[in-house]
Design a protein around this motif. Structure first.
Motif, PDB file in Angstrom:
ATOM      1  N   ARG A  70       3.651  12.273   4.108  1.00 47.13           N
ATOM      2  CA  ARG A  70       3.643  12.969   3.106  1.00 47.13           C
ATOM      3  C   ARG A  70       4.798  14.034   3.448  1.00 47.13           C
TER       4      ARG A  70
ATOM      5  N   THR B 211       8.653   8.821  -4.097  1.00 51.24           N
ATOM      6  CA  THR B 211       7.616   8.356  -5.050  1.00 51.24           C
ATOM      7  C   THR B 211       7.317   6.896  -4.427  1.00 51.24           C
ATOM      8  N   GLU B 212       6.062   6.596  -4.780  1.00 51.34           N
ATOM      9  CA  GLU B 212       5.513   5.283  -4.508  1.00 51.34           C
ATOM     10  C   GLU B 212       6.430   4.013  -4.806  1.00 51.34           C
TER      11      GLU B 212
ATOM     12  N   LYS C  70       8.695   1.536  -2.532  1.00 52.71           N
ATOM     13  CA  LYS C  70       8.572  -0.161  -2.701  1.00 52.71           C
ATOM     14  C   LYS C  70      10.157  -0.639  -2.661  1.00 52.71           C
TER      15      LYS C  70
ATOM     16  N   LEU D   4       2.706   6.615   1.505  1.00 49.35           N
ATOM     17  CA  LEU D   4       3.262   8.223   0.869  1.00 49.35           C
ATOM     18  C   LEU D   4       2.291   9.153   1.311  1.00 49.35           C
ATOM     19  N   ASN D   5       0.937   8.995   0.969  1.00 50.30           N
ATOM     20  CA  ASN D   5       0.074  10.078   1.164  1.00 50.30           C
ATOM     21  C   ASN D   5      -0.106  10.222   2.903  1.00 50.30           C
TER      22      ASN D   5
ATOM     23  N   ASN E 159       0.850  -1.237   0.104  1.00 50.79           N
ATOM     24  CA  ASN E 159       0.015  -0.106  -0.189  1.00 50.79           C
ATOM     25  C   ASN E 159       1.047   1.131   0.081  1.00 50.79           C
ATOM     26  N   TRP E 160       1.819   1.133  -1.209  1.00 52.89           N
ATOM     27  CA  TRP E 160       2.788   2.231  -0.936  1.00 52.89           C
ATOM     28  C   TRP E 160       2.007   3.907  -1.189  1.00 52.89           C
ATOM     29  N   LYS E 161       1.282   3.953  -1.952  1.00 47.03           N
ATOM     30  CA  LYS E 161       0.596   5.149  -2.122  1.00 47.03           C
ATOM     31  C   LYS E 161      -0.274   5.683  -0.934  1.00 47.03           C
TER      32      LYS E 161
END
Length: 109
Positions: free
Chosen positions: A88, A95-96, A100, A84-85, A79-81
């Motif tokens: 932040r 980046t995602e 990873k 990241l969010n 669940n990298w996004k």
């Protein structure tokens, strides 16, 4: 507008309308300008296009690594996004894919 007496122009009759009424009304035809030639230097003929610049390598801080561990514990691997969010402010220029790749390298050793 005056015509340029030194200009070389060619006209083609590509009309598909061969009726007599189409032939008599030449003055109202749309006239397009002749295509302009570009002079290309032989040195610039094979110039490569501008490529996107690579990002500078930024080393991972201990805070980033610890935050990544916490994020994976909380939200799960993959669940990298979301990670990241949620973090932040810690992963400012990441980046995602960066997350990873770093996780893969952290778990490999």
């Amino acid at each position: 507008m005056e015509r340029n007496s030194t200009a070389h122009t060619f006209e083609w009759d590509d009309s598909i309308d061969d009726s007599p009424e189409g032939m008599t009304n030449h003055a109202s035809r749309l006239r397009l300008p002749s295509p302009k030639r570009k002079s290309v230097s032989p040195l610039k003929k094979y110039e490569t296009a501008n490529f996107a610049r690579r990002r500078k390598v930024k080393r991972w801080t201990l805070l980033e690594e610890e935050t990544l561990r916490i994020g994976v514990q909380k939200y799960g691997r993959g669940n990298w996004k979301l990670i990241l969010n949620c973090y932040r402010d810690t992963f400012e220029e990441r980046t995602e894919v960066d997350l990873k790749d770093k996780w893969r390298n952290m778990t490999r050793s």
